[in-house]
Design a protein around this motif. Sequence first.
Motif, PDB file in Angstrom:
ATOM      1  N   PRO A   1     -17.824  -2.911 -30.417  1.00  0.00           N
ATOM      2  CA  PRO A   1     -17.007  -1.697 -30.616  1.00  0.00           C
ATOM      3  C   PRO A   1     -16.928  -0.824 -29.367  1.00  0.00           C
ATOM      4  CG  PRO A   1     -18.557  -1.999 -32.440  1.00  0.00           C
ATOM      5  CD  PRO A   1     -18.882  -3.045 -31.427  1.00  0.00           C
ATOM      6  N   GLU A   2     -18.009  -0.799 -28.598  1.00  0.00           N
ATOM      7  CA  GLU A   2     -18.000   0.058 -27.398  1.00  0.00           C
ATOM      8  C   GLU A   2     -17.006  -0.476 -26.361  1.00  0.00           C
ATOM      9  OE1 GLU A   2     -21.104  -1.253 -28.552  1.00  0.00           O
ATOM     10  OE2 GLU A   2     -21.196   0.524 -29.829  1.00  0.00           O
ATOM     11  N   GLU A   3     -17.027  -1.817 -26.177  1.00  0.00           N
ATOM     12  CA  GLU A   3     -16.093  -2.415 -25.202  1.00  0.00           C
ATOM     13  C   GLU A   3     -14.650  -2.151 -25.610  1.00  0.00           C
ATOM     14  OE1 GLU A   3     -17.661  -6.582 -23.523  1.00  0.00           O
ATOM     15  OE2 GLU A   3     -18.011  -6.342 -25.674  1.00  0.00           O
ATOM     16  N   LEU A   4     -14.421  -2.304 -26.908  1.00  0.00           N
ATOM     17  CA  LEU A   4     -13.064  -2.119 -27.420  1.00  0.00           C
ATOM     18  C   LEU A   4     -12.618  -0.660 -27.233  1.00  0.00           C
ATOM     19  CD1 LEU A   4     -10.981  -3.898 -28.801  1.00  0.00           C
ATOM     20  CD2 LEU A   4     -11.910  -3.198 -31.009  1.00  0.00           C
ATOM     21  N   ALA A   5     -13.515   0.256 -27.579  1.00  0.00           N
ATOM     22  CA  ALA A   5     -13.186   1.686 -27.446  1.00  0.00           C
ATOM     23  C   ALA A   5     -12.924   2.042 -25.989  1.00  0.00           C
ATOM     24  CB  ALA A   5     -14.327   2.525 -28.010  1.00  0.00           C
ATOM     25  N   GLU A   6     -13.732   1.493 -25.124  1.00  0.00           N
ATOM     26  CA  GLU A   6     -13.583   1.750 -23.678  1.00  0.00           C
ATOM     27  C   GLU A   6     -12.210   1.255 -23.205  1.00  0.00           C
ATOM     28  OE1 GLU A   6     -16.131   2.392 -21.163  1.00  0.00           O
ATOM     29  OE2 GLU A   6     -14.957   1.746 -19.419  1.00  0.00           O
TER      30      GLU A   6
ATOM     31  N   SER B   1      -9.405   3.425 -24.474  1.00  0.00           N
ATOM     32  CA  SER B   1      -9.220   4.714 -23.809  1.00  0.00           C
ATOM     33  C   SER B   1      -8.695   4.543 -22.380  1.00  0.00           C
ATOM     34  CB  SER B   1     -10.519   5.519 -23.838  1.00  0.00           C
ATOM     35  OG  SER B   1     -11.491   4.801 -23.134  1.00  0.00           O
ATOM     36  N   ASN B   2      -8.741   3.306 -21.889  1.00  0.00           N
ATOM     37  CA  ASN B   2      -8.279   3.081 -20.502  1.00  0.00           C
ATOM     38  C   ASN B   2      -7.041   2.199 -20.421  1.00  0.00           C
ATOM     39  OD1 ASN B   2     -10.183   4.494 -18.984  1.00  0.00           O
ATOM     40  ND2 ASN B   2     -11.709   2.938 -19.514  1.00  0.00           N
ATOM     41  N   TYR B   3      -6.401   1.976 -21.556  1.00  0.00           N
ATOM     42  CA  TYR B   3      -5.308   1.008 -21.563  1.00  0.00           C
ATOM     43  C   TYR B   3      -4.245   1.291 -20.495  1.00  0.00           C
ATOM     44  CZ  TYR B   3      -5.621  -2.631 -25.140  1.00  0.00           C
ATOM     45  OH  TYR B   3      -5.920  -3.774 -25.825  1.00  0.00           O
ATOM     46  N   ARG B   4      -3.894   2.571 -20.319  1.00  0.00           N
ATOM     47  CA  ARG B   4      -2.806   2.860 -19.367  1.00  0.00           C
ATOM     48  C   ARG B   4      -3.160   2.384 -17.953  1.00  0.00           C
ATOM     49  NH1 ARG B   4      -0.841   2.518 -23.008  1.00  0.00           N
ATOM     50  NH2 ARG B   4       0.278   1.008 -21.814  1.00  0.00           N
ATOM     51  N   SER B   5      -4.397   2.646 -17.538  1.00  0.00           N
ATOM     52  CA  SER B   5      -4.722   2.222 -16.166  1.00  0.00           C
ATOM     53  C   SER B   5      -4.911   0.714 -16.093  1.00  0.00           C
ATOM     54  CB  SER B   5      -5.922   2.993 -15.615  1.00  0.00           C
ATOM     55  OG  SER B   5      -7.052   2.672 -16.363  1.00  0.00           O
ATOM     56  N   ILE B   6      -5.420   0.098 -17.181  1.00  0.00           N
ATOM     57  CA  ILE B   6      -5.563  -1.368 -17.174  1.00  0.00           C
ATOM     58  C   ILE B   6      -4.173  -2.004 -17.039  1.00  0.00           C
ATOM     59  CG2 ILE B   6      -6.182  -3.390 -18.588  1.00  0.00           C
ATOM     60  CD1 ILE B   6      -8.344  -1.642 -19.921  1.00  0.00           C
ATOM     61  N   ARG B   7      -3.244  -1.520 -17.842  1.00  0.00           N
ATOM     62  CA  ARG B   7      -1.885  -2.090 -17.811  1.00  0.00           C
ATOM     63  C   ARG B   7      -1.235  -1.880 -16.446  1.00  0.00           C
ATOM     64  NH1 ARG B   7      -2.295  -5.247 -22.316  1.00  0.00           N
ATOM     65  NH2 ARG B   7      -2.150  -4.063 -24.232  1.00  0.00           N
ATOM     66  N   ALA B   8      -1.414  -0.675 -15.896  1.00  0.00           N
ATOM     67  CA  ALA B   8      -0.794  -0.378 -14.596  1.00  0.00           C
ATOM     68  C   ALA B   8      -1.322  -1.356 -13.549  1.00  0.00           C
ATOM     69  CB  ALA B   8      -1.084   1.060 -14.193  1.00  0.00           C
TER      70      ALA B   8
ATOM     71  N   GLN C   1      -3.480   0.853 -29.893  1.00  0.00           N
ATOM     72  CA  GLN C   1      -4.596   1.573 -30.522  1.00  0.00           C
ATOM     73  C   GLN C   1      -4.926   1.019 -31.898  1.00  0.00           C
ATOM     74  OE1 GLN C   1      -6.565   3.736 -28.942  1.00  0.00           O
ATOM     75  NE2 GLN C   1      -5.297   3.363 -27.131  1.00  0.00           N
ATOM     76  N   GLU C   2      -3.919   0.545 -32.616  1.00  0.00           N
ATOM     77  CA  GLU C   2      -4.200   0.146 -34.005  1.00  0.00           C
ATOM     78  C   GLU C   2      -4.729  -1.287 -34.113  1.00  0.00           C
ATOM     79  OE1 GLU C   2      -0.319   0.910 -35.437  1.00  0.00           O
ATOM     80  OE2 GLU C   2       0.357  -1.141 -35.209  1.00  0.00           O
ATOM     81  N   TRP C   3      -4.507  -2.115 -33.077  1.00  0.00           N
ATOM     82  CA  TRP C   3      -4.940  -3.516 -33.175  1.00  0.00           C
ATOM     83  C   TRP C   3      -6.342  -3.679 -32.587  1.00  0.00           C
ATOM     84  CZ3 TRP C   3      -3.229  -7.452 -35.923  1.00  0.00           C
ATOM     85  CH2 TRP C   3      -3.807  -8.703 -35.691  1.00  0.00           C
TER      86      TRP C   3
END
Length: 559
Positions: free
Chosen positions: A234-239, A242-249, A84-86
Amino acid sequence: METALIESRPAQSGSNTQYDAIVIGAGFAGMYMLYRLRQLGMRVCVYERGDDVGGTWYWNRYPGCRCDIESLSYSYSFSPELEQEWNWTERYAAQPEILEYAKHVADRFDLRRDIRFCMTVTAAMFDETSNQWEVISSDGTCARARFLISAVGCLSAGIVPDFPGLNEFKGSWYHTGNWPHEPVDPTGKRVGVIGTGSTGIQFSSAIAQSVGHLTIFQRTPNYSVPSCNAPLNPEELAEAKSNYRSIRAHCRYSKVGIPYVGNEKKAIEDTDRSRERNFEAAWNGAGFCFVLSYSDLLLDIKSNRTAAEFVERKIRETVKDPETAELLVPRGYPLGTKRLCVDAGYYQIFNQDNVSLVDVRTSPIESITTTGVRTLNKDYDLDVLVFATGYDAITGPLLRMDICGRNGRSLRRKWQGWPQSYLGLMMEGFPNLFTITGPGSPCVLVNMIVSIEQHVEWIADCIASMERDGKQTIEPDVEAECSWTDMVDEIANSTLYPLTDSWYTGKNVTGKSSRFTPYAGGMGPYRRYCEEIVEDGYRGFQFDRDLRQTQGAALNSPN
Ligand code: N01
């Protein structure tokens, strides 16, 4: 979830220092390994030959150096707070940004206090009486630890070809993998580049505008596709955040460790029109994933040809001089079997008056002179000579060290024929030595960070289970190692990869035995396999192996 750090005991300095674990290398693998071992409360020391963290991204500072995997997935997944911070700024991050990220991770998790910088590990011996590894470093000191973990990377042993006369060259010369820290200004200079792999292509594209003249010495043309890099808005990054967990999975169990969903269709079964549309769309946006635009491009030579012909057409359309275009068209090997290059306008630079291409296949480089490069046909005067000549990959960084396991058996000797390992993680006869992204693992065929995280977590869990069960040592059986190596070979042979001489097969290194060593079955299947082995009580591994058995096995072992 991010777990709170257990305060670990600080590393001691001086000779004959005792640790629980020694990690070699402070790139992305070594840093995460340190983090995980600290969580187990272990006394850890990381040896790093550079003066800071970052590994590949510390050494490769050449202009144009950039990741060909998208930033949002070429990053650690273990800490949601870090995610989230990077803020990544581009779709494909450039080297300075990735190095900043590595430094940020080192600061954030206070990693540097357990890293000994400017220290190269030269040798490591397993002492069977104490079940300890003795690790010798460049300053002559010896440290001991129960566990030794190699995090030396797959592409860290650079090769400078042995051209006669290099020492006489009056200009400056560099290997891209050992680029100076102070800026090298090529403005207005006569620059020569030897090598047209990913590195040479990135470097040439980046400097072509500013140099006086750029001469590219090409032995084998490569297939290259546009990266289509762009700033991340910024929108792509925010998106993504907010979806990092499913992207990583998704990445963890995907084939290549990236969030891209490849086309399940076979190129050979598609119509000409639809194929053309599909390749065009991939050319205009997929970057490295061009190779995933059909499921069979790396499996079926006819399908591969359809993609290759598409790229060859693009080269001819882009490069105005037909002779140069023909020289740039790859021939005689399937697309993607040398790693597909991803560029920022590479083919376009050949339309500039200050760029020339020299075919060193027909007119080989004979020597380096005081003023430049001498080929069979001509002398080229240069101010700067750049070697983008690649690496002794995967096994090279490990074999630079003199590693000896049980009975003083050396890894160099064990791997003389081919690099046998179990899961790319451990070798029979080398107890408690783990190799992160070693030969026989998916390593270079997938998103490296996903591959690193899986190995680090597997190793940390294995050590934790040994601690729980009071086990001193772990190493694979000969049988498990042999059958894994055979399976790696079998999977490789079901693909087109082994058809081509490349750093994947070791053919780029004189005298290296040729074999395609990465596991080509995909990240997800590999991860599941590793999980099953653990569920099955570490099938194929032996804990606290009986020495008498070891001697018997060593006598029967083929290597
Ligand atoms: O090395 P290479 P690289 N005379 O081995 C040529 C990763 N990477 O550093 O093909 C003349 O691909 C050699 O010619 P040939 C990526 O995985 C990632 O470019 O042997 N030429 C070839 O053209 C990549 O695949 C990123 O005939 C000689 C070149 O040198 C891997 O690193 C960025 C020669 C070497 O190409 C290695 O790429 C950059 C000689 N004597 C790199 N010897 C990312 O984006 C060698 N060559 C993450």
